[in-house]
Design a protein around this motif. Structure first.
Motif, mmCIF file in Angstrom:
data_model
loop_
_atom_site.group_PDB
_atom_site.id
_atom_site.type_symbol
_atom_site.label_atom_id
_atom_site.label_comp_id
_atom_site.label_asym_id
_atom_site.label_seq_id
_atom_site.Cartn_x
_atom_site.Cartn_y
_atom_site.Cartn_z
ATOM 1 N N UNK A 1 8.920 57.293 77.790
ATOM 2 C CA UNK A 1 8.280 56.678 76.634
ATOM 3 C C UNK A 1 8.913 55.321 76.320
ATOM 4 N N UNK A 2 8.079 54.439 75.800
ATOM 5 C CA UNK A 2 8.544 53.113 75.395
ATOM 6 C C UNK A 2 9.250 53.224 74.047
ATOM 7 N N UNK A 3 10.450 52.673 73.945
ATOM 8 C CA UNK A 3 11.221 52.707 72.711
ATOM 9 C C UNK A 3 11.478 51.273 72.261
ATOM 10 N N UNK A 4 10.708 50.765 71.252
ATOM 11 C CA UNK A 4 10.886 49.375 70.834
ATOM 12 C C UNK A 4 12.223 49.124 70.143
ATOM 13 N N UNK A 5 12.905 50.156 69.676
ATOM 14 C CA UNK A 5 14.180 49.984 68.983
ATOM 15 C C UNK A 5 15.370 50.358 69.870
ATOM 16 N N UNK A 6 15.162 50.347 71.182
ATOM 17 C CA UNK A 6 16.205 50.780 72.106
ATOM 18 C C UNK A 6 17.452 49.917 71.985
ATOM 19 N N UNK A 7 17.292 48.593 71.873
ATOM 20 C CA UNK A 7 18.438 47.693 71.850
ATOM 21 C C UNK A 7 18.960 47.410 70.445
ATOM 22 N N UNK A 8 18.303 47.947 69.436
ATOM 23 C CA UNK A 8 18.733 47.725 68.057
ATOM 24 C C UNK A 8 19.873 48.679 67.727
ATOM 25 N N UNK A 9 20.983 48.153 67.198
ATOM 26 C CA UNK A 9 22.099 49.053 66.866
ATOM 27 C C UNK A 9 21.730 49.972 65.697
ATOM 28 N N UNK A 10 22.129 51.210 65.806
ATOM 29 C CA UNK A 10 21.839 52.200 64.771
ATOM 30 C C UNK A 10 23.115 52.530 64.002
ATOM 31 N N UNK A 11 22.934 52.801 62.708
ATOM 32 C CA UNK A 11 24.074 53.197 61.880
ATOM 33 C C UNK A 11 24.466 54.623 62.234
ATOM 34 N N UNK A 12 25.695 54.814 62.564
ATOM 35 C CA UNK A 12 26.219 56.145 62.852
ATOM 36 C C UNK A 12 27.115 56.571 61.702
#
Length: 87
Positions: free
Chosen positions: A2-13
Motif C-alpha cells: 500500500x502507498x503510505x503518503x506519511x512514510x517519511x514524516x516523523x511521528x511522535x513517539x
C-alpha cells in the motif's frame, strides 16, 4: 504493498511516562462530556429541542435559492438554444 503518503514524516513517539494516543482515548478515568448550557430563554420558554438530524433553516434556504438559480440558468440556456435553432 500500500502507498503510505506519511512514510517519511516523523511521528511522535510517547516516552515511557506518556500515555499513547489510544490509551488517552480509551482512558476510563475521564468524566463523560457534559451538555452545553442552554441560552437564557430557551429552557424557560419550554421550547422542545430540535430532533437530531433535522435540517436547519439556513440549509433549507440555501437549497431553495440554489434551486431557483439553477432553474433560471436552465431556462436561459433553453431560451438561447431555441432562438439559435430557430434561425
Amino acid at each position: 504493498m500500500a502507498y503510505d503518503p506519511q512514510r517519511d514524516r516523523p511521528r511522535h513517539r510517547p516516552g515511557p511516562r506518556e500515555a499513547s494516543a489510544v490509551d488517552s482515548i480509551l482512558d476510563t478515568g475521564a468524566a463523560p462530556p457534559q451538555p452545553a448550557p442552554e441560552p437564557d430563554g430557551v429552557a424557560a420558554a419550554g421550547a422542545p429541542p430540535e430532533p437530531a438530524g433535522a435540517w436547519s433553516d439556513r440549509l433549507l434556504y440555501s437549497a431553495g435559492i440554489s434551486t431557483l438559480l439553477s432553474a433560471g440558468a436552465a431556462l436561459v440556456a433553453l431560451w438561447w438554444l431555441w432562438r439559435r435553432l430557430r434561425r
